[in-house]
Design an enzyme around this catalytic site. Structure first.
Site, short mmCIF file in Angstrom:
data_model
loop_
_atom_site.label_atom_id
_atom_site.label_comp_id
_atom_site.label_asym_id
_atom_site.label_seq_id
_atom_site.Cartn_x
_atom_site.Cartn_y
_atom_site.Cartn_z
N SER A 1 0.84 -1.21 0.00
CA SER A 1 0.00 0.00 0.00
C SER A 1 0.88 1.26 0.00
O SER A 1 1.63 1.48 -0.95
CB SER A 1 -0.96 -0.07 1.18
OG SER A 1 -1.98 0.88 1.03
N HIS B 1 -7.48 -5.96 0.86
CA HIS B 1 -6.28 -5.14 1.08
C HIS B 1 -5.46 -5.63 2.28
O HIS B 1 -4.42 -5.07 2.59
CB HIS B 1 -6.73 -3.69 1.34
CG HIS B 1 -5.64 -2.66 1.24
ND1 HIS B 1 -4.98 -2.38 0.05
CD2 HIS B 1 -5.08 -1.84 2.16
CE1 HIS B 1 -4.06 -1.44 0.27
NE2 HIS B 1 -4.10 -1.09 1.54
N ASP C 1 -10.04 -5.54 -3.32
CA ASP C 1 -9.40 -4.56 -2.45
C ASP C 1 -10.31 -3.33 -2.35
O ASP C 1 -10.67 -2.74 -3.37
CB ASP C 1 -8.05 -4.18 -3.06
CG ASP C 1 -7.19 -3.31 -2.17
OD1 ASP C 1 -7.74 -2.41 -1.52
OD2 ASP C 1 -5.96 -3.53 -2.16
N1 LIG Z 1 -7.36 2.37 9.14
C1 LIG Z 1 -7.62 2.70 7.76
C2 LIG Z 1 -6.97 1.74 6.83
C3 LIG Z 1 -5.55 1.53 7.13
C4 LIG Z 1 -5.04 0.31 6.44
O1 LIG Z 1 -5.73 -0.40 5.71
N2 LIG Z 1 -3.78 0.08 6.66
C5 LIG Z 1 -3.15 -1.03 6.02
C6 LIG Z 1 -2.06 -0.48 5.13
S1 LIG Z 1 -2.71 0.74 4.01
C7 LIG Z 1 -2.53 -1.94 7.06
O2 LIG Z 1 -1.58 -2.64 6.76
N3 LIG Z 1 -3.04 -1.93 8.28
C8 LIG Z 1 -2.49 -2.64 9.39
C9 LIG Z 1 -2.74 -4.13 9.45
O3 LIG Z 1 -3.60 -4.64 8.69
O4 LIG Z 1 -2.06 -4.83 10.24
C10 LIG Z 1 -9.10 2.71 7.52
O5 LIG Z 1 -9.80 2.36 8.44
O6 LIG Z 1 -9.52 3.05 6.40
#
Ligand SMILES: N[C@@H](CCC(=O)N[C@@H](CS)C(=O)NCC(=O)O)C(=O)O
Length: 279
Positions: A147, A256, A223
């Site tokens: 991402s 995602h 995604d």
């Molecule tokens: N928190 C955000 C999305 C954040 C998100 O999806 N982060 C991804 C990377 S872009 C991630 O790796 N999150 C931490 C995880 O899944 O451990 C939302 O609610 O829209």
């Protein structure tokens, strides 16, 4: 740098370090996986640098991707930095997509971000110098990420061709200059001059590339950020126009999350091994 934790996994060692970063002017943590050195104590390993996405620290990938099994088998070390400078003295924002946890792997030129937000220089220069001086690793490097970290891997990899043998990304932000996450972050960190944003945009960089590098991208078709934020089609169109041999794979049903990364991390590690381990 100071070792703050160590855990045995797949015959190797998962470690966490803390150090004073000169570039970021704050204390930083990063994680490392070192394969077993049982056979040869003086063995050094090539490194895959992993850049994580929004809201992550060095621990998300370490705990969720399951990369250690294949890294151990192939003899590849993993280095997993944090996603921004950290600390009470470091500027922050209430949004999850700006400030701490959202450094976008660039060098900020605007206040209040400019003093600490220099993740581009940290990843390209300071971190590899530190790990290569202190750990059993070589200067053969590959770079990958997810991402926001996929954006970072593509941009840093393409801007430093001699520095990395291969580049890969999961669900990268392919065209940040024209998506809400990128527009918000680049306006804050880089200011109103949109031309200055282009050096941090994978689609622009690929269309101007004079050197072709091995690039693998994996994208889930379910995604939730695909159309609005990630825009893989923009990168594919630029690659077709430039005759750039980009390997982009679309996978039905995947979202995602780190479940997607866990499903295809073996393929990415084998892809990087082809370049990292060749004589
Ligand atoms: N928190 C955000 C999305 C954040 C998100 O999806 N982060 C991804 C990377 S872009 C991630 O790796 N999150 C931490 C995880 O899944 O451990 C939302 O609610 O829209």
């Amino acid at each position: 740098m100071k070792l703050i934790s160590e855990t045995k996994v797949f015959d190797g060692h998962q470690q966490r370090y803390e150090h004073a970063s000169e570039v970021l002017d704050c204390t930083m943590r990063f994680s490392v996986f070192l394969p077993s050195q049982a056979e040869n104590k003086s063995q050094k390993f090539p490194v895959l640098y992993w850049l994580s996405g929004l809201t992550c620290t060095d621990e998300n990938f370490s705990q969720k991707a399951g990369a250690q099994r294949m890294a151990s088998e192939l003899g590849i070390a993993l280095v997993i930095p944090d996603t921004s400078p950290r600390g009470d003295d470091v500027a922050d924002d209430e949004g999850y997509d700006l400030g701490q946890g959202a450094g976008f792997y660039l060098n900020a030129t605007q206040l209040p971000w400019k003093p600490h937000y220099r993740m581009y220089d940290y990843i390209v220069d300071e971190l590899p110098q530190l790990v290569e001086a202190n750990l059993p690793v070589t200067d053969r490097r590959a770079i990958s990420g997810h991402s926001m970290g996929g954006h970072g891997a593509l941009v840093i990899g393409m801007r430093n061709p001699g520095h990395y043998e291969s580049i890969s990304a999961f669900s990268p932000i392919c065209n940040p200059i024209s998506c809400p996450w990128g527009e918000k972050a680049f306006s804050a960190y880089l200011g109103a001059d949109r031309q200055s944003w282009e050096e941090y945009d994978a689609t622009v960089l690929l269309s101007r590339a004079t050197e072709q590098q091995p690039i693998l991208i994996s994208q889930g078709e379910d995604d939730e950020f695909l159309e609005q934020q990630l825009k893989p089609n923009a990168l594919e169109t630029a690659a077709e126009a430039a005759g750039y041999p980009l390997k982009m794979e679309h996978h039905a049903g995947y979202d995602h999350s780190y479940y997607f990364i866990a499903s295809f991390i073996e393929q990415h590690l084998r892809f990087h091994a082809d370049y990292l381990l060749k004589p």
